[in-house]
Scaffold this active site. Structure first.
Site, PDB file in Angstrom:
ATOM      1  N   VAL A  93       0.835  -1.206   0.000  1.00 51.81           N
ATOM      2  CA  VAL A  93       0.000   0.000   0.000  1.00 51.81           C
ATOM      3  C   VAL A  93       0.870   1.256   0.000  1.00 51.81           C
ATOM      4  O   VAL A  93       2.085   1.193   0.207  1.00 51.81           O
ATOM      5  CB  VAL A  93      -0.963   0.009   1.217  1.00 51.81           C
ATOM      6  CG1 VAL A  93      -1.941  -1.154   1.132  1.00 51.81           C
ATOM      7  CG2 VAL A  93      -0.187  -0.033   2.522  1.00 51.81           C
ATOM      8  N   GLU A 169      10.594  -3.416  -2.943  1.00 53.10           N
ATOM      9  CA  GLU A 169      10.531  -3.481  -4.410  1.00 53.10           C
ATOM     10  C   GLU A 169      11.462  -2.429  -5.006  1.00 53.10           C
ATOM     11  O   GLU A 169      11.445  -1.283  -4.599  1.00 53.10           O
ATOM     12  CB  GLU A 169       9.076  -3.248  -4.864  1.00 53.10           C
ATOM     13  CG  GLU A 169       8.872  -3.429  -6.348  1.00 53.10           C
ATOM     14  CD  GLU A 169       9.549  -4.686  -6.869  1.00 53.10           C
ATOM     15  OE1 GLU A 169       9.188  -5.790  -6.439  1.00 53.10           O
ATOM     16  OE2 GLU A 169      10.480  -4.564  -7.692  1.00 53.10           O
ATOM     17  N   LYS A 224      16.545  -0.265   1.169  1.00 55.16           N
ATOM     18  CA  LYS A 224      15.622   0.314   0.190  1.00 55.16           C
ATOM     19  C   LYS A 224      15.650   1.848   0.270  1.00 55.16           C
ATOM     20  O   LYS A 224      15.771   2.540  -0.749  1.00 55.16           O
ATOM     21  CB  LYS A 224      14.200  -0.217   0.425  1.00 55.16           C
ATOM     22  CG  LYS A 224      13.125   0.435  -0.401  1.00 55.16           C
ATOM     23  CD  LYS A 224      13.314   0.253  -1.908  1.00 55.16           C
ATOM     24  CE  LYS A 224      12.416   1.185  -2.684  1.00 55.16           C
ATOM     25  NZ  LYS A 224      12.561   1.107  -4.113  1.00 55.16           N
ATOM     26  N   CYS A 280       8.508   8.399  -4.967  1.00 58.07           N
ATOM     27  CA  CYS A 280       9.403   7.763  -3.988  1.00 58.07           C
ATOM     28  C   CYS A 280      10.611   8.583  -3.526  1.00 58.07           C
ATOM     29  O   CYS A 280      10.877   8.646  -2.328  1.00 58.07           O
ATOM     30  CB  CYS A 280       9.913   6.448  -4.554  1.00 58.07           C
ATOM     31  SG  CYS A 280       8.580   5.278  -4.825  1.00 58.07           S
TER      32      CYS A 280
HETATM   33  N1  LIG Z   1       5.818   3.566  -7.485  1.00 58.28           N
HETATM   34  C1  LIG Z   1       7.062   3.112  -7.492  1.00 58.28           C
HETATM   35  O1  LIG Z   1       7.817   3.295  -8.443  1.00 58.28           O
HETATM   36  C2  LIG Z   1       7.580   2.329  -6.313  1.00 58.28           C
HETATM   37  C3  LIG Z   1       8.738   1.548  -6.467  1.00 58.28           C
HETATM   38  C4  LIG Z   1       9.191   0.815  -5.374  1.00 58.28           C
HETATM   39  C5  LIG Z   1       8.526   0.886  -4.155  1.00 58.28           C
HETATM   40  N2  LIG Z   1       7.418   1.669  -4.020  1.00 58.28           N
HETATM   41  C6  LIG Z   1       6.716   1.666  -2.736  1.00 58.28           C
HETATM   42  O2  LIG Z   1       5.616   0.755  -2.833  1.00 58.28           O
HETATM   43  C7  LIG Z   1       4.500   1.227  -2.064  1.00 58.28           C
HETATM   44  C8  LIG Z   1       3.276   1.349  -2.947  1.00 58.28           C
HETATM   45  O3  LIG Z   1       3.547   2.322  -3.933  1.00 58.28           O
HETATM   46  P1  LIG Z   1       2.585   2.526  -5.191  1.00 58.28           P
HETATM   47  O4  LIG Z   1       3.259   3.484  -6.115  1.00 58.28           O
HETATM   48  O5  LIG Z   1       2.136   1.197  -5.694  1.00 58.28           O
HETATM   49  O6  LIG Z   1       1.331   3.241  -4.470  1.00 58.28           O
HETATM   50  P2  LIG Z   1      -0.108   3.477  -5.096  1.00 58.28           P
HETATM   51  O7  LIG Z   1      -0.646   4.670  -4.399  1.00 58.28           O
HETATM   52  O8  LIG Z   1      -0.044   3.453  -6.589  1.00 58.28           O
HETATM   53  O9  LIG Z   1      -0.937   2.163  -4.659  1.00 58.28           O
HETATM   54  C9  LIG Z   1      -1.271   1.852  -3.351  1.00 58.28           C
HETATM   55  C10 LIG Z   1      -2.637   1.173  -3.376  1.00 58.28           C
HETATM   56  O10 LIG Z   1      -2.917   0.698  -2.055  1.00 58.28           O
HETATM   57  C11 LIG Z   1      -4.314   0.821  -1.840  1.00 58.28           C
HETATM   58  N3  LIG Z   1      -4.604   0.753  -0.404  1.00 58.28           N
HETATM   59  C12 LIG Z   1      -4.294   1.647   0.564  1.00 58.28           C
HETATM   60  N4  LIG Z   1      -4.695   1.204   1.761  1.00 58.28           N
HETATM   61  C13 LIG Z   1      -5.274  -0.001   1.563  1.00 58.28           C
HETATM   62  C14 LIG Z   1      -5.876  -0.961   2.434  1.00 58.28           C
HETATM   63  N5  LIG Z   1      -5.947  -0.767   3.741  1.00 58.28           N
HETATM   64  N6  LIG Z   1      -6.386  -2.078   1.885  1.00 58.28           N
HETATM   65  C15 LIG Z   1      -6.323  -2.293   0.555  1.00 58.28           C
HETATM   66  N7  LIG Z   1      -5.738  -1.428  -0.323  1.00 58.28           N
HETATM   67  C16 LIG Z   1      -5.222  -0.296   0.178  1.00 58.28           C
HETATM   68  C17 LIG Z   1      -4.664   2.153  -2.473  1.00 58.28           C
HETATM   69  O11 LIG Z   1      -6.050   2.243  -2.757  1.00 58.28           O
HETATM   70  C18 LIG Z   1      -3.784   2.116  -3.745  1.00 58.28           C
HETATM   71  O12 LIG Z   1      -4.488   1.594  -4.864  1.00 58.28           O
HETATM   72  C19 LIG Z   1       4.965   2.540  -1.435  1.00 58.28           C
HETATM   73  O13 LIG Z   1       5.469   2.271  -0.161  1.00 58.28           O
HETATM   74  C20 LIG Z   1       6.093   2.988  -2.351  1.00 58.28           C
HETATM   75  O14 LIG Z   1       7.026   3.796  -1.676  1.00 58.28           O
HETATM   76  C21 LIG Z   1       6.916   2.371  -5.080  1.00 58.28           C
END
Ligand SMILES: NC(=O)c1ccc[n+]([C@@H]2O[C@H](COP(=O)([O-])OP(=O)(O)OC[C@H]3O[C@@H](n4cnc5c(N)ncnc54)[C@H](O)[C@@H]3O)[C@@H](O)[C@H]2O)c1
Length: 483
Positions: A93, A169, A224, A280
């Site tokens: 999330v 990730e 990370k 990020c």
């Molecule tokens: N975007 C990137 O390039 C990237 C790369 C590596 C790591 N990350 C990390 O990964 C994590 C997610 O990033 P993202 O870009 O996918 O975020 P995002 O905002 O695109 O997706 C997160 C999803 O989680 C859902 N969510 C939130 N609370 C929830 C709950 N209680 N139950 C079910 N669903 C829920 C939201 O509705 C949303 O769709 C973050 O910690 C980010 O730092 C992101």
């Protein structure tokens, strides 16, 4: 107890959860993947028949969705079902920077992680491996464990137990599918060897052994944050050198090439640009700084904050240069913005340099026409928090009553009529193929091209009678007549 993993749940169907589970499902046809999210809108987009309407644009993603969706890959809002049946749960999330309260503006807001852990605690059965996939502050695994185990005290079910692992990730948006299929490394942190081996056995289906690193859980969480801090620092470093190039007559492309030939430094991530964006880098550095501050390491906190502060300064610098070159005023001047996504090959606009730069230009009174091949008008409106005043078909109102600037969106490349300048902010392939000889005839003279991504052919632009400003190009210093 944990070796027989068959059913996997991922909480969070975002930029990480969606593509990560899609690639895993593709590589592990014998496992079931349930990707769940609280957002009905997001889940229904993942289930769209029209694959051009998936919530995320990533090269190669729609082909994999077509191949695996509803076979062993399912998107739904049914958290309870997915958690109950899961042997292993990824928490993926969002973890944005906290906006209010203790640590506001610096630390990560863990409310979505906490809510997910509570759902897991409530619905899971038997032994479940809980994996942190989100990027989290160091020692968050402790919080997750506390939530999970405190729920055990309340439950009458005797056979419920958990192992908590960290598996951050490292995918980069725009190249996510390739990064997931051919990762540089897979990092698994934990203290339950059996659970770690179970997770690594899944990755081993397509990732070579030597790329799978097993560490303690805190090293994994910190690695990370530190990786993203190093990457962002590198962008700020090269952008700072580009500024020196402009005042000294050096050229950042030549300097970058020379630096990159040092095998200790390496050639990647040495292109200057309008400043880092994406969800990020800024958040993870601020998080690292907050962590340092928490442990009384003020100097370390200031060191990393400097990387973020420089990035903000650098984005502002670009808007200032545009105003200066257009004779100190851009009021009611039409400026074309090419690209709004924070980088090419993604529709993600979070923290995009375009947001700050467009806002600055609108504040100076410019009339912007914004184009991006994958970002929608709605998305731009949300980021700028300024309504688009005109539809595609309508003419821009240039009357003096409009002191503040305005913007409209264009779906087509027909954007150059009466424009005083075009600003390239995202390195989309299409922008490399613009015929400047043709487009320059539609523009107001003298017209400028501001290329913050070094993607135009300088000769073609200048041959078309246009002025060119490129980031880190000090060549004007070497000529007698500037401009
Ligand atoms: N975007 C990137 O390039 C990237 C790369 C590596 C790591 N990350 C990390 O990964 C994590 C997610 O990033 P993202 O870009 O996918 O975020 P995002 O905002 O695109 O997706 C997160 C999803 O989680 C859902 N969510 C939130 N609370 C929830 C709950 N209680 N139950 C079910 N669903 C829920 C939201 O509705 C949303 O769709 C973050 O910690 C980010 O730092 C992101």
């Amino acid at each position: 107890m944990t070796s027989n993993i068959k059913n996997i749940c991922c909480i969070g169907a975002g930029f990480v959860g969606g593509p990560t589970m899609t690639v895993m499902a593709d590589r592990c046809p014998d496992l079931i993947f349930n990707v769940v999210d609280i957002s009905e809108e997001r889940i229904s987009s993942w289930n769209q028949n029209d694959l051009s309407k998936l919530p995320i644009f990533e090269p190669g993603l729609k082909e994999l969705i077509e191949k695996n969706r509803n076979k062993n890959l399912f998107f739904s809002t049914k958290l309870k079902n997915a958690i109950e049946n899961a042997d292993l749960i990824f928490i993926s999330v969002n973890t944005p920077t906290k906006l209010i309260g203790l640590g506001a503006g610096k630390s990560s807001d863990l409310k979505w992680v906490e809510a997910s852990a509570r759902e897991v605690a409530k619905f899971s059965r038997g032994h479940t491996i809980v994996v942190e996939k989100s990027t989290l502050p160091v020692r968050t695994a402790e919080v997750i464990k506390k939530i999970l185990y405190s729920s055990l005290e309340e439950t009458s079910e005797k056979d419920v137990s958990f192992s908590v692992l960290s598996n951050p990730e490292f995918l980069a948006e725009g190249t996510a599918i390739n990064d997931l299929e051919n990762p540089d490394r897979i990092l698994i942190g934990g203290d339950d060897k059996e659970a770690m081996l179970s997770l690594s056995r899944i990755y081993k289906k397509w990732v070579p052994d030597h790329k799978i690193l097993l560490t303690n859980i805190w090293s994994s969480e910190l690695a990370k944050l530190a990786s993203n801090a190093f990457l962002a620092q590198r962008i700020s470093s090269i952008n700072s050198i580009s500024t020196i190039c402009e005042v000294t007559g050096a050229d950042i492309r030549e300097v970058g090439m020379a630096i990159g030939r040092d095998s200790r430094i390496g050639s990647k991530f040495l292109e200057s640009g309008p400043g880092f964006g994406g969800s990020c880098f800024k958040k993870d550095i601020l998080n690292l700084a907050y962590l340092a501050e928490y442990f009384g390491l003020e100097d370390i906190a200031r060191y990393w904050e400097g990387v973020v502060n420089f990035n903000i300064w650098h984005q502002r610098r670009i808007s200032k240069i545009i105003v200066e070159k257009l004779f100190g005023t851009i009021s009611q001047k039409r400026i074309v913005i090419l690209g709004f996504a924070f980088k090419a090959n993604t529709n993600d606009t979070r923290e995009s340099a375009a947001i700050k730069i467009c806002k600055d230009l609108i504040e100076e009174g410019a009339d912007l026409i914004i184009h991006d091949p994958k970002v929608t008008q709605n998305q731009i409106e949300k980021e700028l928090k300024i309504k688009s005043l005109f539809n595609n078909s309508e003419e821009t109102d240039l009357s003096p009553k409009n002191k503040l600037g305005q913007w409209r969106f264009s779906e087509t490349y027909d954007v150059f009529d009466n424009a005083h300048a075009a600003v390239i902010l995202t390195e989309w392939e299409d922008y490399k193929n613009i015929d400047w000889l043709v487009e320059s005839k539609k523009m107001v003279r003298p017209a400028w091209i501001f290329d913050s991504r070094s993607i135009v052919n300088p000769q073609e632009v200048t041959n078309a009678g246009l002025n060119l400003w490129r980031l880190g190009d000090g060549s004007s210093k070497n000529k007698k007549n500037d401009f």
